[in-house]
Design an enzyme around this catalytic site. Structure first.
Site, PDB file in Angstrom:
ATOM      1  CE1 TYR A 183      87.273  37.642 -95.229  1.00 11.97           C
ATOM      2  CE2 TYR A 183      87.548  35.464 -95.783  1.00 11.97           C
ATOM      3  CZ  TYR A 183      87.169  36.679 -95.846  1.00 11.97           C
ATOM      4  OH  TYR A 183      86.098  36.583 -96.960  1.00 11.97           O
ATOM      5  CE  LYS A 190      83.479  37.147 -94.653  1.00  6.89           C
ATOM      6  NZ  LYS A 190      82.402  37.682 -95.162  1.00  6.89           N
TER       7      LYS A 190
HETATM    8  P1  NAP Z   1      85.506  44.113-100.667  1.00  8.52           P
HETATM    9  O1  NAP Z   1      85.757  44.633-101.829  1.00  8.52           O
HETATM   10  O2  NAP Z   1      86.588  44.102 -99.426  1.00  8.52           O
HETATM   11  O3  NAP Z   1      84.408  44.970-100.080  1.00  8.52           O
HETATM   12  C1  NAP Z   1      83.864  44.963 -98.624  1.00  8.52           C
HETATM   13  C2  NAP Z   1      83.251  45.848 -98.302  1.00  8.52           C
HETATM   14  O4  NAP Z   1      82.973  46.022 -96.983  1.00  8.52           O
HETATM   15  C3  NAP Z   1      84.009  47.510 -98.647  1.00  8.52           C
HETATM   16  O5  NAP Z   1      82.954  48.373 -99.321  1.00  8.52           O
HETATM   17  C4  NAP Z   1      84.116  48.189 -97.299  1.00  8.52           C
HETATM   18  O6  NAP Z   1      83.706  49.444 -96.998  1.00  8.52           O
HETATM   19  C5  NAP Z   1      82.956  47.391 -96.234  1.00  8.52           C
HETATM   20  N1  NAP Z   1      83.221  47.400 -94.995  1.00  8.52           N
HETATM   21  C6  NAP Z   1      84.417  47.005 -94.272  1.00  8.52           C
HETATM   22  N2  NAP Z   1      84.301  47.375 -93.081  1.00  8.52           N
HETATM   23  C7  NAP Z   1      83.147  47.841 -92.843  1.00  8.52           C
HETATM   24  C8  NAP Z   1      82.519  48.451 -91.678  1.00  8.52           C
HETATM   25  N3  NAP Z   1      82.917  48.348 -90.312  1.00  8.52           N
HETATM   26  N4  NAP Z   1      81.255  48.994 -91.642  1.00  8.52           N
HETATM   27  C9  NAP Z   1      80.613  48.981 -93.123  1.00  8.52           C
HETATM   28  N5  NAP Z   1      81.207  48.527 -94.191  1.00  8.52           N
HETATM   29  C10 NAP Z   1      82.463  48.043 -93.970  1.00  8.52           C
HETATM   30  O7  NAP Z   1      84.947  42.466-100.718  1.00  8.52           O
HETATM   31  P2  NAP Z   1      84.305  41.926-101.831  1.00  8.52           P
HETATM   32  O8  NAP Z   1      85.179  41.187-102.656  1.00  8.52           O
HETATM   33  O9  NAP Z   1      83.337  42.866-102.631  1.00  8.52           O
HETATM   34  O10 NAP Z   1      83.502  40.973-100.980  1.00  8.52           O
HETATM   35  C11 NAP Z   1      82.080  40.855-100.374  1.00  8.52           C
HETATM   36  C12 NAP Z   1      81.979  39.886 -99.440  1.00  8.52           C
HETATM   37  O11 NAP Z   1      82.020  38.576 -99.930  1.00  8.52           O
HETATM   38  C13 NAP Z   1      82.774  39.944 -98.412  1.00  8.52           C
HETATM   39  O12 NAP Z   1      82.352  39.795 -97.153  1.00  8.52           O
HETATM   40  C14 NAP Z   1      84.002  39.006 -98.549  1.00  8.52           C
HETATM   41  O13 NAP Z   1      84.407  38.699 -97.165  1.00  8.52           O
HETATM   42  C15 NAP Z   1      83.267  37.744 -99.186  1.00  8.52           C
HETATM   43  N6  NAP Z   1      83.666  37.074-100.007  1.00  8.52           N
HETATM   44  C16 NAP Z   1      84.595  37.507-100.867  1.00  8.52           C
HETATM   45  C17 NAP Z   1      85.000  36.681-102.055  1.00  8.52           C
HETATM   46  C18 NAP Z   1      85.760  37.309-103.000  1.00  8.52           C
HETATM   47  O14 NAP Z   1      86.459  36.242-103.706  1.00  8.52           O
HETATM   48  N7  NAP Z   1      85.770  38.444-103.585  1.00  8.52           N
HETATM   49  C19 NAP Z   1      84.692  35.180-101.820  1.00  8.52           C
HETATM   50  C20 NAP Z   1      83.877  34.793-100.821  1.00  8.52           C
HETATM   51  C21 NAP Z   1      83.409  35.698 -99.715  1.00  8.52           C
HETATM   52  P3  NAP Z   1      84.625  50.713 -97.527  1.00  8.52           P
HETATM   53  O15 NAP Z   1      84.628  50.523 -99.088  1.00  8.52           O
HETATM   54  O16 NAP Z   1      84.423  51.830 -96.599  1.00  8.52           O
HETATM   55  O17 NAP Z   1      85.930  50.037 -96.968  1.00  8.52           O
HETATM   56  O1  F7E Z   2      95.517  35.598-102.285  1.00 16.17           O
HETATM   57  C1  F7E Z   2      98.583  34.101-102.799  1.00 16.17           C
HETATM   58  C2  F7E Z   2      98.126  34.184-101.246  1.00 16.17           C
HETATM   59  O2  F7E Z   2      94.619  37.616-101.440  1.00 16.17           O
HETATM   60  C3  F7E Z   2      95.295  34.320-102.910  1.00 16.17           C
HETATM   61  C4  F7E Z   2      89.439  37.175-100.455  1.00 16.17           C
HETATM   62  O3  F7E Z   2      88.492  38.008-101.337  1.00 16.17           O
HETATM   63  O4  F7E Z   2      89.068  35.205-101.543  1.00 16.17           O
HETATM   64  C5  F7E Z   2      90.160  36.137-101.103  1.00 16.17           C
HETATM   65  O5  F7E Z   2      90.954  35.451-100.169  1.00 16.17           O
HETATM   66  C6  F7E Z   2      96.388  33.583-102.819  1.00 16.17           C
HETATM   67  C7  F7E Z   2      96.720  33.432-101.686  1.00 16.17           C
HETATM   68  O6  F7E Z   2      92.797  35.941-101.791  1.00 16.17           O
HETATM   69  C8  F7E Z   2     100.674  37.276-103.093  1.00 16.17           C
HETATM   70  O7  F7E Z   2      99.012  33.525-100.427  1.00 16.17           O
HETATM   71  C9  F7E Z   2     100.925  35.096-103.458  1.00 16.17           C
HETATM   72  O8  F7E Z   2      97.351  31.883-101.305  1.00 16.17           O
HETATM   73  O9  F7E Z   2      93.946  37.198-103.514  1.00 16.17           O
HETATM   74  P1  F7E Z   2      94.190  36.613-102.334  1.00 16.17           P
HETATM   75  P2  F7E Z   2      92.403  34.865-100.833  1.00 16.17           P
HETATM   76  O10 F7E Z   2      93.333  35.062 -99.702  1.00 16.17           O
HETATM   77  O11 F7E Z   2      92.283  33.923-101.353  1.00 16.17           O
HETATM   78  C10 F7E Z   2      88.392  34.350-100.668  1.00 16.17           C
HETATM   79  C11 F7E Z   2      87.604  33.319-101.180  1.00 16.17           C
HETATM   80  C12 F7E Z   2      87.818  35.618 -99.451  1.00 16.17           C
HETATM   81  O12 F7E Z   2      86.761  35.065 -99.032  1.00 16.17           O
HETATM   82  C13 F7E Z   2      88.748  36.715 -99.358  1.00 16.17           C
HETATM   83  O13 F7E Z   2      87.869  37.637 -98.799  1.00 16.17           O
HETATM   84  O14 F7E Z   2      97.383  34.155-103.523  1.00 16.17           O
HETATM   85  N1  F7E Z   2      99.654  35.338-102.976  1.00 16.17           N
HETATM   86  N2  F7E Z   2     101.607  36.371-103.637  1.00 16.17           N
HETATM   87  C14 F7E Z   2      99.500  36.329-102.807  1.00 16.17           C
HETATM   88  N3  F7E Z   2      98.266  37.016-102.555  1.00 16.17           N
HETATM   89  C15 F7E Z   2      98.280  38.526-102.296  1.00 16.17           C
HETATM   90  N4  F7E Z   2      97.397  39.156-101.669  1.00 16.17           N
HETATM   91  N5  F7E Z   2      99.458  39.170-102.506  1.00 16.17           N
HETATM   92  C16 F7E Z   2     100.528  38.762-102.898  1.00 16.17           C
HETATM   93  O15 F7E Z   2     101.423  39.446-103.341  1.00 16.17           O
END
Ligand code: NAP
Ligand code: F7E
Length: 325
Positions: free
Chosen positions: A151, A155
């Site tokens: 991932y 990115k």
């Molecule tokens: P999310 O809840 O996982 O939403 C991602 C969306 O992407 C979903 O609506 C999904 O559609 C769509 N998608 C996936 N594959 C696709 C495809 N092939 N064609 C069209 N749409 C597709 O993510 P989020 O938390 O809102 O985050 C938004 C963006 O910010 C993402 O790019 C993520 O990587 C980035 N980001 C998130 C965080 C965070 O903490 N949330 C931090 C930094 C960056 P479906 O609903 O159809 O599955």
């Molecule tokens: O994990 C630990 C895990 O899956 C956070 C995405 O939005 O933010 C997100 O990525 C931490 C990790 O988010 C569990 O190992 C422990 O260290 O909530 P997460 P992430 O991996 O930080 C970034 C900014 C993005 O861009 C991504 O799209 O929590 N952890 N136990 C766990 N995590 C999960 N999911 N489940 C567990 O049971």
């Protein structure tokens, strides 16, 4: 004439918060939906805006569908939020993750270059690109990348492609390097929502345990509703640029768990939490914390919701959902 915004990822967490903000500002909002037998509008319903968005069909993997949409919509602003965004799944589905997260943005940038060169482009970049880079405890725009998952790697590609289209073709393309941001509509596989959903079920007697992985990981957790404002502000600047967005404060998963249980009056949380190795990652990002000085200075952006308030908001929303059921 109302400005037109095209949002990919409209059904996810950030898409609905951003759509709500843009609708309030008078934008016409188009949301990309891929082909599904049953698309899930729960997150848009939660914010009460399902009927205010115009839905268009396409897929980040289908180059022609994106070309067609940019050519016909001619949007003023494109927010590319679509992604395979779950880090854990990127280890088992690295190719799919790369196609959606790396090639998808390239297709959109090419579409803008060919058909709508004045369209402004926002790329959802991430603190996962920093991975292990934590020299003084903080990460900012100058911190080198060291991604730790497919991932994160995918990115980094999209980040540099965004910079390259800006430099090579003069396209208004900006990266928001956002740290973790959460909300009551966060996907249930991410740790914060998994915890708040699990705590609500335990409190109501619907479950007996919560299985988690690494409790020591530290994240800079903010509120999604605050972070979409930074996205919008990035595309209102005179010049495109890249910005780190986060609170500057971090907490461990353990602290999140403890506070979530405390919110429902449970202090002996250890009784309910089971450490399950299946939730540990092949390579972990141990510790992330943003230095968001540039976003604060240039964009005038400030996070409003603090960590305890975020935990409380998410636990209470999950309790309410189960109580209403
Ligand atoms: P999310 O809840 O996982 O939403 C991602 C969306 O992407 C979903 O609506 C999904 O559609 C769509 N998608 C996936 N594959 C696709 C495809 N092939 N064609 C069209 N749409 C597709 O993510 P989020 O938390 O809102 O985050 C938004 C963006 O910010 C993402 O790019 C993520 O990587 C980035 N980001 C998130 C965080 C965070 O903490 N949330 C931090 C930094 C960056 P479906 O609903 O159809 O599955
Ligand atoms: O994990 C630990 C895990 O899956 C956070 C995405 O939005 O933010 C997100 O990525 C931490 C990790 O988010 C569990 O190992 C422990 O260290 O909530 P997460 P992430 O991996 O930080 C970034 C900014 C993005 O861009 C991504 O799209 O929590 N952890 N136990 C766990 N995590 C999960 N999911 N489940 C567990 O049971």
């Amino acid at each position: 004439m109302a400005k037109k915004a095209f949002i990919t990822g409209i059904l996810g967490q950030d898409g609905p918060y951003l759509a709500k903000l843009l609708l309030e500002k008078g934008y016409k909002v188009y949301g990309l939906i891929r082909r599904y037998s049953n698309p899930n509008f729960d997150n848009l319903n939660f914010l009460g805006i399902t009927n205010q968005v115009d839905y268009v069909e396409g897929d980040m993997n289908d180059e022609a569908s994106l070309y067609h949409l940019i050519k016909t919509l001619l949007p003023d602003e494109v927010y590319n939020l679509a992604a395979q965004s779950f880090v854990a799944s990127s280890f088992s589905q690295a190719k799919l993750t790369t196609e959606v997260n790396s090639l998808g943005p390239l297709f959109l940038l090419n579409a803008i270059k060919f058909f709508s060169p004045t369209t402004k482009f926002y790329q959802a970049s991430t603190s996962e690109m920093f991975g292990l880079k934590n020299d003084d405890g903080f990460q900012d725009e100058k911190t080198p990348f060291h991604p730790r998952s497919p991932y994160g790697v995918s990115k980094v590609y999209a980040y540099w492609m965004t910079v390259n289209f800006r430099e090579a073709y003069g396209i208004f393309a900006s990266n928001g390097i956002l740290f973790n941001h959460e909300s009551p509509i966060r996907g249930k596989q991410f740790v914060t929502r998994k915890i708040t959903d699990g705590v609500a079920k335990i409190k109501l007697g619907l479950s007996k345990e919560l299985r988690l992985g690494n409790l020591d990981a530290r994240r800079d957790w903010g509120y999604a509703g605050d972070y979409v404002k930074a996205m919008y502000l990035m595309l209102q600047q005179e010049k495109p640029d890249d910005f780190v967005v986060g609170t500057g404060e971090n907490h461990s998963v353990r602290e999140f768990v403890e506070l979530a249980f405390k919110t429902v009056g449970i202090s002996d949380w250890q009784k309910y939490v089971v450490i399950d190795p299946q939730f540990k990652r092949p390579a972990e990002v141990p510790d992330l914390k943003a230095r968001a000085d540039k976003a604060k200075k240039v964009l005038g952006w400030q996070p409003k919701v603090k960590f305890p308030e975020l935990v409380k908001m998410m636990v209470e929303a999950d309790l309410k959902r189960y109580q209403e059921k």
